[in-house]
Design a protein around this motif. Sequence first.
Motif, PDB file in Angstrom:
ATOM      1  N   ILE A 206     -11.561   2.854   5.871  1.00  0.00           N
ATOM      2  CA  ILE A 206     -10.582   2.296   5.123  1.00  0.00           C
ATOM      3  C   ILE A 206     -10.178   0.771   5.553  1.00  0.00           C
ATOM      4  CG2 ILE A 206      -9.279   4.146   3.717  1.00  0.00           C
ATOM      5  CD1 ILE A 206      -7.219   3.908   5.873  1.00  0.00           C
TER       6      ILE A 206
ATOM      7  N   GLN B   6     -14.018  -1.569   1.043  1.00  0.00           N
ATOM      8  CA  GLN B   6     -13.952   0.039   1.167  1.00  0.00           C
ATOM      9  C   GLN B   6     -12.888   0.700   0.403  1.00  0.00           C
ATOM     10  OE1 GLN B   6     -16.611   2.014   2.442  1.00  0.00           O
ATOM     11  NE2 GLN B   6     -17.755   0.673   2.895  1.00  0.00           N
ATOM     12  N   ARG B   7     -12.778   1.316  -0.665  1.00  0.00           N
ATOM     13  CA  ARG B   7     -11.747   2.060  -1.221  1.00  0.00           C
ATOM     14  C   ARG B   7     -12.225   3.487  -1.408  1.00  0.00           C
ATOM     15  NH1 ARG B   7      -9.815   0.620  -6.079  1.00  0.00           N
ATOM     16  NH2 ARG B   7      -7.819   0.543  -5.116  1.00  0.00           N
ATOM     17  N   LEU B   8     -11.037   4.144  -1.757  1.00  0.00           N
ATOM     18  CA  LEU B   8     -11.159   5.937  -1.745  1.00  0.00           C
ATOM     19  C   LEU B   8     -10.896   6.200  -3.182  1.00  0.00           C
ATOM     20  CD1 LEU B   8      -9.320   6.976   1.376  1.00  0.00           C
ATOM     21  CD2 LEU B   8     -11.637   6.173   1.116  1.00  0.00           C
ATOM     22  N   HIS B   9     -10.651   5.278  -4.284  1.00  0.00           N
ATOM     23  CA  HIS B   9     -10.100   5.489  -5.279  1.00  0.00           C
ATOM     24  C   HIS B   9     -10.758   4.514  -6.409  1.00  0.00           C
ATOM     25  CE1 HIS B   9      -7.163   8.129  -3.592  1.00  0.00           C
ATOM     26  NE2 HIS B   9      -6.955   6.997  -2.735  1.00  0.00           N
TER      27      HIS B   9
ATOM     28  N   ILE C 173      -4.311  10.478   3.560  1.00  0.00           N
ATOM     29  CA  ILE C 173      -5.680  10.066   3.522  1.00  0.00           C
ATOM     30  C   ILE C 173      -6.407  11.165   4.468  1.00  0.00           C
ATOM     31  CG2 ILE C 173      -7.534   8.365   4.333  1.00  0.00           C
ATOM     32  CD1 ILE C 173      -4.686   6.375   4.460  1.00  0.00           C
TER      33      ILE C 173
ATOM     34  N   ASN D   7       0.806  -1.303   0.080  1.00  0.00           N
ATOM     35  CA  ASN D   7      -0.082   0.076   0.003  1.00  0.00           C
ATOM     36  C   ASN D   7       0.880   1.303   0.017  1.00  0.00           C
ATOM     37  OD1 ASN D   7      -2.413  -1.048  -0.179  1.00  0.00           O
ATOM     38  ND2 ASN D   7      -3.081  -0.798   2.058  1.00  0.00           N
TER      39      ASN D   7
ATOM     40  N   GLY E 167      -7.306  -5.489   1.481  1.00  0.00           N
ATOM     41  CA  GLY E 167      -5.892  -5.282   2.243  1.00  0.00           C
ATOM     42  C   GLY E 167      -6.021  -4.900   3.813  1.00  0.00           C
ATOM     43  N   LEU E 168      -6.775  -3.795   3.975  1.00  0.00           N
ATOM     44  CA  LEU E 168      -6.500  -3.185   5.193  1.00  0.00           C
ATOM     45  C   LEU E 168      -7.483  -3.982   6.098  1.00  0.00           C
ATOM     46  CD1 LEU E 168      -6.211   0.703   4.695  1.00  0.00           C
ATOM     47  CD2 LEU E 168      -4.246  -1.140   5.574  1.00  0.00           C
TER      48      LEU E 168
ATOM     49  N   LYS F  20       1.975   1.576  -3.383  1.00  0.00           N
ATOM     50  CA  LYS F  20       0.933   1.896  -4.386  1.00  0.00           C
ATOM     51  C   LYS F  20       0.314   3.232  -4.301  1.00  0.00           C
ATOM     52  CE  LYS F  20      -2.903  -0.371  -3.994  1.00  0.00           C
ATOM     53  NZ  LYS F  20      -3.939  -1.912  -4.220  1.00  0.00           N
ATOM     54  N   PHE F  21       0.124   3.693  -3.128  1.00  0.00           N
ATOM     55  CA  PHE F  21      -0.432   5.008  -2.973  1.00  0.00           C
ATOM     56  C   PHE F  21       0.630   6.129  -2.748  1.00  0.00           C
ATOM     57  CE2 PHE F  21      -3.463   1.921  -1.634  1.00  0.00           C
ATOM     58  CZ  PHE F  21      -4.499   2.097  -2.535  1.00  0.00           C
TER      59      PHE F  21
ATOM     60  N   GLY G  50      -7.180  -2.313  -7.125  1.00  0.00           N
ATOM     61  CA  GLY G  50      -7.386  -2.928  -5.934  1.00  0.00           C
ATOM     62  C   GLY G  50      -8.462  -3.387  -5.628  1.00  0.00           C
ATOM     63  N   SER G  51      -8.841  -4.104  -4.451  1.00  0.00           N
ATOM     64  CA  SER G  51     -10.181  -4.721  -4.124  1.00  0.00           C
ATOM     65  C   SER G  51     -10.738  -4.042  -2.859  1.00  0.00           C
ATOM     66  CB  SER G  51      -9.981  -6.074  -4.132  1.00  0.00           C
ATOM     67  OG  SER G  51      -8.737  -6.389  -3.241  1.00  0.00           O
ATOM     68  N   GLY G  52      -9.794  -3.326  -2.146  1.00  0.00           N
ATOM     69  CA  GLY G  52     -10.458  -2.805  -0.984  1.00  0.00           C
ATOM     70  C   GLY G  52     -10.341  -3.761   0.096  1.00  0.00           C
TER      71      GLY G  52
ATOM     72  N   ASP H 293       5.015   6.317   5.547  1.00  0.00           N
ATOM     73  CA  ASP H 293       5.252   6.665   3.995  1.00  0.00           C
ATOM     74  C   ASP H 293       5.083   8.190   3.626  1.00  0.00           C
ATOM     75  OD1 ASP H 293       2.469   7.301   3.165  1.00  0.00           O
ATOM     76  OD2 ASP H 293       2.153   5.230   3.278  1.00  0.00           O
TER      77      ASP H 293
HETATM   78  P1  ADP Z   1      -6.843  -1.394  -1.703  1.00  0.00           P
HETATM   79  O1  ADP Z   1      -5.431  -1.258  -1.386  1.00  0.00           O
HETATM   80  O2  ADP Z   1      -6.971  -2.831  -2.387  1.00  0.00           O
HETATM   81  O3  ADP Z   1      -7.759  -0.275  -2.302  1.00  0.00           O
HETATM   82  P2  ADP Z   1      -6.895  -1.614   1.095  1.00  0.00           P
HETATM   83  O4  ADP Z   1      -7.964  -2.159   2.059  1.00  0.00           O
HETATM   84  O5  ADP Z   1      -5.590  -1.992   1.393  1.00  0.00           O
HETATM   85  O6  ADP Z   1      -7.636  -1.675  -0.335  1.00  0.00           O
HETATM   86  O7  ADP Z   1      -6.893  -0.080   1.034  1.00  0.00           O
HETATM   87  C1  ADP Z   1      -8.207   0.900   1.285  1.00  0.00           C
HETATM   88  C2  ADP Z   1      -8.021   2.262   1.068  1.00  0.00           C
HETATM   89  O8  ADP Z   1      -7.135   2.910   2.111  1.00  0.00           O
HETATM   90  C3  ADP Z   1      -7.076   2.421  -0.280  1.00  0.00           C
HETATM   91  O9  ADP Z   1      -8.114   2.198  -1.493  1.00  0.00           O
HETATM   92  C4  ADP Z   1      -6.638   3.846  -0.140  1.00  0.00           C
HETATM   93  O10 ADP Z   1      -7.611   4.641  -0.464  1.00  0.00           O
HETATM   94  C5  ADP Z   1      -6.396   3.769   1.385  1.00  0.00           C
HETATM   95  N1  ADP Z   1      -4.931   3.444   1.461  1.00  0.00           N
HETATM   96  C6  ADP Z   1      -4.434   2.383   2.179  1.00  0.00           C
HETATM   97  N2  ADP Z   1      -3.125   2.597   2.464  1.00  0.00           N
HETATM   98  C7  ADP Z   1      -2.656   3.752   1.870  1.00  0.00           C
HETATM   99  C8  ADP Z   1      -1.615   4.558   1.935  1.00  0.00           C
HETATM  100  N3  ADP Z   1      -0.278   3.943   2.499  1.00  0.00           N
HETATM  101  N4  ADP Z   1      -1.712   5.800   1.722  1.00  0.00           N
HETATM  102  C9  ADP Z   1      -2.817   6.224   1.252  1.00  0.00           C
HETATM  103  N5  ADP Z   1      -3.890   5.788   1.204  1.00  0.00           N
HETATM  104  C10 ADP Z   1      -4.004   4.418   1.545  1.00  0.00           C
END
Ligand code: ADP
Length: 416
Positions: free
Chosen positions: A356, A361-364, A348, A313, A375-376, A316-317, A371-373, A343
């Motif tokens: 998140i 739940q995703r923000l993008h 966020i 993450n 991971g977290l 990626k972000f 992504g699939s929302g 990082d």
């Molecule tokens: P995914 O990575 O598949 O979208 P996650 O559950 O890992 O799903 O993360 C959920 C959301 O949290 C992400 O879509 C992103 O918007 C936000 N996020 C997670 N990690 C970070 C990060 N290191 N920096 C900024 N935003 C993050």
Amino acid sequence: MKNKYTFLIRNLKPAISEEDSRCLQAYHNFFKDKQKELHKWLIKELVNHHDFGNLIRSLSNEALEMQNKYSQQLQYNAIFKDEWDDFITYQIQQGITYAQMDINFYSWYDVVSLARNWMVPKLVKETKDEADLLAVLGGMNRFFDISMSIIAESYLNEKQSIIENQKKEQEKINERLHQAMLAMEQKNQELEQFAYIASHDLQEPLRTVSSFIHLLKKKYMDELDEKANMYLNQISNSSERMVALINGLLEYSRLGNQKERGRVDCNALISDLLLDLDQMIKETQAIISINEMPELEVYPAQFKLLFQNLITNAIKFRQPDLDPCLHISTTDKEDHWEFCFSDNGIGIKKEYFEKIFIIFQRLHTQREYQGSGIGLSHCKKIIELHQGKIWVESQVGKGSKFYFTIPKSIDHEKAT
Ligand code: ADP
């Protein structure tokens, strides 16, 4: 109040000329008849001692003066002290708290003073003969000796029964809570089972759909027009995404099935992960630094997944015009370790700090960041499995800090 005491005095008077012991007996008999009623009233006053305090304050100055004048003669400082000592001992035996004893003290003092303040001037006024007066006052003191210890006892019994009732009530509430928790755990397990079965069974038809789309594309791509090909591509993309979502869901419901803990050296774990992620790191020119990491007793496979999600993450972000930088550190917090993944990514908004961690739940959009929302939500579940906490602090455009805690020793009852 006044009526009760007038009544008392009237009944005290015939005993004036009797021997002290008989006098006491007479009061005692009288008191026996009336004690229930009197006790009820006094206990009520004791319990509502605030109102009672007001009553005391409204007593006339004249009565107070009389009390001073006769206090020596009555020696009731000494008597009062003995009564009070008994009362204290009784309270200690009953396990009354010091705070409550304090309240009791004032209530007690108020009752004794009120009764005496009111009675003494009355008696002085009504009794002409000095010897008679002394006898009355002596009898009255004995009356108080007896009545007050009975009152104190009834009062404390009443208090005790209130405390016991409250305890029983609390036990009932605790039992109900416990039952509700058991029911919730059961429902949770059923839900996880359901998610597992649903995602597992969905995989098969989805695999069939995906492979037929693949075949369709391969065999008939040239025969189909542009629009049909575009539709096919969209179906193919969506089915791939659905596969990813279902796999994620399956993994999520599987988390926690592994009950074997093992010692994991976090330094080695990160080194292994950096090798696995080598291509991604090279492509993005990510810089990853770590502090000396501890060795922990954890669920190894899940712990690896946790680190992997947080590292990927962070890469990626990343910000479009910045090389991604990630620093991983730990702090020893006596009974637990606190990890921080810091990082320099996109950051966020505060309103999403909790959202998140919820599954899907995703923000993008997919176009912005794939992504699939999941991971977290995995990370959160893994941390909860280790009886820790996870949270984020972040500023848009500056970066994010993902924190989590791992207790040094786990509660095995909760962990099963
Ligand atoms: P995914 O990575 O598949 O979208 P996650 O559950 O890992 O799903 O993360 C959920 C959301 O949290 C992400 O879509 C992103 O918007 C936000 N996020 C997670 N990690 C970070 C990060 N290191 N920096 C900024 N935003 C993050």
